[in-house]
Enzyme design. Structure first.
Site, PDB file in Angstrom:
ATOM      1  N   HIS A  37      24.894 -42.319  -3.978  1.00 23.70           N
ATOM      2  CA  HIS A  37      25.939 -42.171  -4.854  1.00 23.70           C
ATOM      3  C   HIS A  37      26.879 -43.400  -5.217  1.00 23.70           C
ATOM      4  CE1 HIS A  37      25.877 -37.568  -5.268  1.00 23.70           C
ATOM      5  NE2 HIS A  37      24.678 -37.985  -4.982  1.00 23.70           N
ATOM      6  N   HIS A  79      14.928 -36.316  -1.878  1.00 26.92           N
ATOM      7  CA  HIS A  79      14.905 -34.832  -1.300  1.00 26.92           C
ATOM      8  C   HIS A  79      14.090 -34.544  -0.245  1.00 26.92           C
ATOM      9  CE1 HIS A  79      17.055 -33.496  -5.384  1.00 26.92           C
ATOM     10  NE2 HIS A  79      17.618 -34.444  -4.553  1.00 26.92           N
TER      11      HIS A  79
END
Length: 720
Positions: free
Chosen positions: A83, A245
């Site tokens: 992020h 993920h």
């Protein structure tokens, strides 16, 4: 009872006033280490191996105040690094990880970053230990990269060299929305420029699907646009999503109504932590970040293909998270996914709508299946995509420091060939300037071409600039603002000079050569000196030779095609408003002037003097005379400011967009000047007018020339 009146700040009273604050941000005076601090030098003394060992130990030591999922903080640090880097966007190079700006608003307060304030606090003991030798910006990316390595990924490499900023980036480019998580930036795979996130407060897309609609195909369209805006192709996109993920989980243990305010809005006793969750314990198994309760893989602290295996093996059924958000559960799947805190519990695999996009989009599905069948290829693709994700805003490879920098140079680093010649000496530079002035190209064209080459630089990601002379190649040589047909003639004249000089040197057995990149800048410098001489001032424009010429195969065509400007106030260019691409965030041309000035690292006075000088030199788009408020174009005078501030002139709009204006003599009504709103802002805006008045004064002629020369030289050498 006395009525409470809301206090208003200057930005509340005059919200449309042009904001120049971005030109004053992150000055050397803000850095607590002082203006002479050299982070590149400090980080060279860092014991990187010791930092890595400290990070690995920290990741496996769960803290009571913020417990680690699965006993490992690695997934949290991967999210932190992702992020930090993932807010980068290609159009202006803003966002990204290079300055550690995730620590400040607005980014630390985005809903997509809930919980990352905890990740930063977990890293504080390591930052404290290494102090000035390790920036937050480097530590954040190193933590995520070491986490990958600790959980089984063969990383491609890692570079140090990111220097921290110490105040928020208050550029208005993060979005005009008044509310977070709105979907007003575009639907159906369209997205307003320059944004790379579909909603304010997100990094990429809404995990639930477009606008909260659980539509995997629609989500794929948004993902493709969002990742493309960050410079990622389909293969890199699939690799990053499937690789990222493979680890960790989403957190949505209960209703979102119990979530407290963001870090900046939280009470002072929280000491900069935000998002306090008032549901049960509010941490560990009761944590809330995104509102989804999803664990993708049965091996959430180990890299592998389990995510892809489950994605294609099962059919997926829509369900609601404890917070009422759309998510998907595998039909008829056994409970094989471990609980992050209770070893006796197992769960069914779950996915987000954005995950199913990789299954239902034909292009993504093809790539994902190939990765599933070729695990080693998948790991290499993920490692390369992660390296690009976390390094693409660092600029050319010369800024990469430390023992783990890969040998390979990537196209997104704006590579240049090594210099295999010696640059011209001072006397030879003077001879070259004489030849350049004798081409007959004229001052305006030579200045315009030099500016066109050098002003492509943007400090946000250190890309562009004069070094390499990329302006010779497609797509820069076809940018409308660069006068494609005129540019051909200028470059042809320069090529003759370059060939003649280099052949002369070769015949003499001299190792000296002049590059096209140097010649373009030198031509502009020669023109400025001549223009100053005609104004009555002998000046020497600083020039440092030694630039090299990029090869055509070293141009990242897709990138430079996408960043073609539709506004460039320094050259008084603004694409016809009727031809502005649908999906662009339209705002005033003067805003884009400030935006470009910030990317060029200019101060307010530097921006002002450069505009005034370029106008006096006639270096404006198509040389049409807009803003050239002088009877002596091509002479480096302060006439632009003198005539702009002349109260004997009345300005009136000349088009329906209030972009073009004409100045009329108040006594005779005769039309005297033509200008754009970019020009008039220097007389209208109080702060800009104050600086313009300095340069318009009778005693400012020499100061104007010398200040222009200094600012010009700064831009010409930004990337060198």
């Amino acid at each position: 009872m006395k009525k409470k009146v809301r206090k208003r700040w200057i930005t509340d009273w005059w919200p449309n006033r042009l904001n120049l604050k971005v030109l004053r941000q992150n000055s050397p005076e803000v850095n607590p280490y002082g203006p002479d601090f050299d982070y590149a030098k400090e980080v060279q003394g860092l014991d990187v191996e010791a930092v890595k060992e400290d990070l690995k130990a920290l990741m496996k030591t769960s803290q009571d105040w913020w417990p680690a999922d699965f006993g490992h903080y690695g997934p949290l640090f991967i999210r932190l690094a992702w992020h930090s880097a993932g807010s980068y966007r290609i159009y202006d190079g803003r966002g990204g990880a290079r300055e550690g700006s995730l620590r400040f608003p607005p980014r630390i307060n985005w809903p997509d970053n809930i919980g990352l304030d905890k990740a930063l606090r977990l890293l504080w003991p390591i930052k404290k230990k290494y102090g000035r030798k390790l920036s937050w910006a480097d530590l954040i990316i190193l933590a995520g990269t070491v986490a990958l390595e600790d959980m089984g990924v063969k990383i491609l490499g890692f570079a140090l060299g990111r220097e921290d900023i110490y105040e928020p980036d208050e550029s208005p480019d993060w979005g005009p929305e008044e509310e977070m998580l709105t979907s007003h930036r575009g639907q159906g795979g369209k997205l307003e420029r320059p944004y790379a996130a579909t909603e304010m407060g997100l990094i990429y897309v809404n995990p639930e699907g477009p606008g909260g609609n659980p539509d995997p195909v629609g989500s794929a369209k948004e993902i493709r646009v969002a990742f493309y805006r960050m410079g990622m192709d389909d293969e890199e996109t699939v690799a990053l999503i499937a690789g990222g993920h493979a680890f960790g989980k989403c957190h949505g243990a209960g209703p979102g109504k119990y979530l407290g305010p963001d870090p900046s809005s939280s009470p002072i006793e929280e000491q900069g932590l935000g998002w306090k969750y008032g549901y049960r314990s509010g941490k560990g198994p009761d944590t809330y970040t995104s509102g989804f309760e999803v664990i993708w893989s049965p091996t959430p602290t180990k890299f592998g293909i389990q995510y892809l295996h489950l994605l294609f093996k099962h059919d997926w059924e829509l369900e609601k998270s404890p917070d009422g958000k759309h998510q998907w559960v595998a039909k008829d799947a056994p409970e094989i996914v471990p609980d992050p805190y209770d070893p006796q519990k197992k769960h069914k695999p779950r996915m987000l709508t954005a995950d199913l996009a990789l299954k239902f989009d034909p292009a993504y599905s093809k790539i994902a299946k190939r990765f599933l069948e070729n695990p080693e290829e998948f790991e290499k693709a993920f490692a390369r995509a992660w390296y690009k994700l976390t390094h693409r805003d660092m600029g050319p490879k010369r800024y990469y420091l430390g023992p783990y920098v890969p040998q390979e140079e990537f196209i997104w680093q704006d590579p240049l060939p090594p210099r295999d010649f010696e640059p011209p000496e001072e006397a030879e530079l003077e001879e070259l300037k004489r030849r350049l002035l004798e081409t007959g190209l004229g001052i305006a064209r030579m200045v315009y071409t030099a500016w066109a080459s050098a002003s492509t630089y943007r400090h946000s990601d250190r890309r562009g600039g004069a070094n390499g002379a990329r302006i010779r190649f497609y797509p820069l040589n076809r940018w409308e603002v660069n006068h494609p047909e005129d540019l051909k003639e200028v470059l042809a004249a320069y090529e003759k000079i370059q060939q003649a000089f280099n052949q002369e040197q070769e015949r003499k057995g001299s190792p000296r050569r002049v590059s096209f990149a140097d010649l373009i800048v030198l031509g502009g410098c020669a023109a400025v000196e001549e223009a100053a001489r005609q104004a009555g001032f002998e000046v020497k424009v600083p020039f440092k030779p030694g630039r090299v010429d990029a090869r055509e195969d070293q141009i990242e065509v897709a990138f430079y095609r996408e960043i073609e400007p539709f506004a460039e106030g320094f050259r008084n260019y603004f694409r016809d408003p009727s031809r502005i691409d649908e999906g662009c965030v339209f705002t005033t041309p003067e805003y884009f002037l400030v935006d470009r000035a910030q990317l060029l690292r200019l101060t307010v006075p530097e921006m002002v003097v450069l505009v005034g000088g370029l106008r006096a030199l006639g270096a404006t788009y198509r040389y049409q005379g807009y803003g050239v408020l002088t009877e002596r174009p091509g002479v480096l005078t302060n006439d632009f400011f003198v005539n702009l501030l002349d109260m004997g002139v009345e300005w009136k709009p000349a088009d329906d967009y209030r972009y073009l204006f004409k100045g009329y003599d108040r006594k005779t009504g005769e039309a005297r000047w033509r200008a754009t709103r970019v020009d008039l802002i220097f007389g209208h805006h109080d702060e800009l007018r104050a600086v313009a008045e300095v340069y318009a004064a009778d005693d400012a002629r020499e100061k104007f020339v010398r200040d222009f020369v200094a600012a010009w030289s700064k831009v010409m050498h930004l990337d060198f």
